[in-house]
Design a protein around this motif. Sequence first.
Motif, PDB file in Angstrom:
ATOM      1  N   GLY A  86       0.696  -1.364  -0.101  1.00  0.00           N
ATOM      2  CA  GLY A  86      -0.122   0.129  -0.148  1.00  0.00           C
ATOM      3  C   GLY A  86       0.579   1.282   0.206  1.00  0.00           C
ATOM      4  O   GLY A  86       0.323   2.289   0.482  1.00  0.00           O
ATOM      5  N   THR A 106       1.765   3.312  -2.424  1.00  0.00           N
ATOM      6  CA  THR A 106       1.108   4.409  -3.272  1.00  0.00           C
ATOM      7  C   THR A 106      -0.067   5.120  -2.811  1.00  0.00           C
ATOM      8  O   THR A 106      -0.097   6.133  -2.401  1.00  0.00           O
ATOM      9  CB  THR A 106       1.091   3.904  -4.714  1.00  0.00           C
ATOM     10  OG1 THR A 106       2.164   3.389  -5.105  1.00  0.00           O
ATOM     11  CG2 THR A 106       0.435   5.035  -5.647  1.00  0.00           C
ATOM     12  N   THR A 107      -0.829   4.201  -2.028  1.00  0.00           N
ATOM     13  CA  THR A 107      -2.186   4.720  -1.448  1.00  0.00           C
ATOM     14  C   THR A 107      -1.729   5.516  -0.343  1.00  0.00           C
ATOM     15  O   THR A 107      -2.175   6.668  -0.047  1.00  0.00           O
ATOM     16  CB  THR A 107      -3.051   3.594  -1.025  1.00  0.00           C
ATOM     17  OG1 THR A 107      -3.363   2.766  -2.077  1.00  0.00           O
ATOM     18  CG2 THR A 107      -4.444   3.995  -0.374  1.00  0.00           C
ATOM     19  N   THR A 108      -1.007   4.909   0.711  1.00  0.00           N
ATOM     20  CA  THR A 108      -0.520   5.685   1.813  1.00  0.00           C
ATOM     21  C   THR A 108       0.299   7.003   1.560  1.00  0.00           C
ATOM     22  O   THR A 108       0.061   8.126   2.270  1.00  0.00           O
ATOM     23  CB  THR A 108       0.406   4.737   2.839  1.00  0.00           C
ATOM     24  OG1 THR A 108      -0.437   3.602   3.026  1.00  0.00           O
ATOM     25  CG2 THR A 108       0.840   5.259   3.872  1.00  0.00           C
ATOM     26  N   LYS A 128       0.207   8.737  -1.022  1.00  0.00           N
ATOM     27  CA  LYS A 128      -0.841   9.938  -1.570  1.00  0.00           C
ATOM     28  C   LYS A 128      -1.657  10.569  -0.591  1.00  0.00           C
ATOM     29  O   LYS A 128      -1.769  11.809  -0.544  1.00  0.00           O
ATOM     30  CB  LYS A 128      -1.655   9.307  -2.726  1.00  0.00           C
ATOM     31  CG  LYS A 128      -1.134   9.103  -3.985  1.00  0.00           C
ATOM     32  CD  LYS A 128      -1.921   8.410  -5.211  1.00  0.00           C
ATOM     33  CE  LYS A 128      -1.361   8.194  -6.427  1.00  0.00           C
ATOM     34  NZ  LYS A 128      -2.327   7.742  -7.596  1.00  0.00           N
ATOM     35  N   ARG A 163      -3.939  -8.489  -1.892  1.00  0.00           N
ATOM     36  CA  ARG A 163      -4.065  -7.053  -2.311  1.00  0.00           C
ATOM     37  C   ARG A 163      -3.421  -7.009  -3.706  1.00  0.00           C
ATOM     38  O   ARG A 163      -3.965  -6.650  -4.681  1.00  0.00           O
ATOM     39  CB  ARG A 163      -3.492  -5.953  -1.280  1.00  0.00           C
ATOM     40  CG  ARG A 163      -4.081  -5.793  -0.109  1.00  0.00           C
ATOM     41  CD  ARG A 163      -3.442  -4.719   0.695  1.00  0.00           C
ATOM     42  NE  ARG A 163      -4.204  -4.719   1.847  1.00  0.00           N
ATOM     43  CZ  ARG A 163      -4.031  -3.612   2.866  1.00  0.00           C
ATOM     44  NH1 ARG A 163      -2.898  -2.902   2.745  1.00  0.00           N
ATOM     45  NH2 ARG A 163      -4.631  -3.747   3.911  1.00  0.00           N
ATOM     46  N   ARG A 172      -4.857  -6.061  -7.632  1.00  0.00           N
ATOM     47  CA  ARG A 172      -4.842  -4.710  -8.401  1.00  0.00           C
ATOM     48  C   ARG A 172      -4.653  -4.897  -9.924  1.00  0.00           C
ATOM     49  O   ARG A 172      -4.159  -6.009 -10.211  1.00  0.00           O
ATOM     50  CB  ARG A 172      -3.669  -3.897  -7.557  1.00  0.00           C
ATOM     51  CG  ARG A 172      -2.495  -4.715  -7.691  1.00  0.00           C
ATOM     52  CD  ARG A 172      -1.322  -3.857  -7.175  1.00  0.00           C
ATOM     53  NE  ARG A 172       0.073  -4.346  -7.331  1.00  0.00           N
ATOM     54  CZ  ARG A 172       0.793  -3.972  -6.745  1.00  0.00           C
ATOM     55  NH1 ARG A 172       1.185  -2.953  -5.921  1.00  0.00           N
ATOM     56  NH2 ARG A 172       2.204  -4.583  -7.122  1.00  0.00           N
ATOM     57  N   PRO A 179      -6.920   2.285   4.683  1.00  0.00           N
ATOM     58  CA  PRO A 179      -5.920   3.097   4.187  1.00  0.00           C
ATOM     59  C   PRO A 179      -5.853   4.512   5.147  1.00  0.00           C
ATOM     60  O   PRO A 179      -4.792   4.854   5.465  1.00  0.00           O
ATOM     61  CB  PRO A 179      -6.157   3.513   2.794  1.00  0.00           C
ATOM     62  CG  PRO A 179      -6.648   2.171   2.318  1.00  0.00           C
ATOM     63  CD  PRO A 179      -7.505   1.782   3.703  1.00  0.00           C
TER      64      PRO A 179
END
Length: 183
Positions: free
Chosen positions: A24, A26-28, A30, A125, A129, A164
């Motif tokens: 995670g 990229t999600t975190t 961002k 996960r 994706r 997230p």
Amino acid sequence: MADDTGRGGIGRTAIVVMGPSGVGKTTTAKLLSERLGWRFAEADEFHPQANIDKMKAGVPLEDADRWPWLDTIRDWIAARGAEGENVVVTCSALKRSYRDVLTGAEGVRVRFLQLEGEVGLVETRMKARRHHYMPPSLLASQFSTLEPLQLGEDGVAVSVDTSPDAVADHALAALGLQAPAKS
């Protein structure tokens, strides 16, 4: 000392969101970038095409593939710092020696946020994706390469076994950072 708030001060800060593929990053990153108002970069975008081709083919990268990539990320961090920007960047940064390259960004305090998750959770996960060149078949090599943050490294570890938003909340608290007040 760097000003972690991003509001004045003599230095700049980079948060490198690190860990194996699928945790995670990229999600975190961002979410942190949005909350802090800091510039975001995805380290995967710094890979040369040869590295991307290897990973797409299910071939793990070797150190010789990674050094130029890490140098490019470090230089980007330093350039943003010289421009007065704080940044949040994703980078697997699986080994201490890789992180040591990144901390060489001149004039920038480079801090690490290691995202931790169980292999089964991360694999689930990864399989869900879309449009990512890193196949789940490389996950085992990523976990076997991972050297967790060590004594003396400027960073914290946060579990990804929650939402997230909660991961981002925990990360900000662990790093001792606060989002600027909205005006």
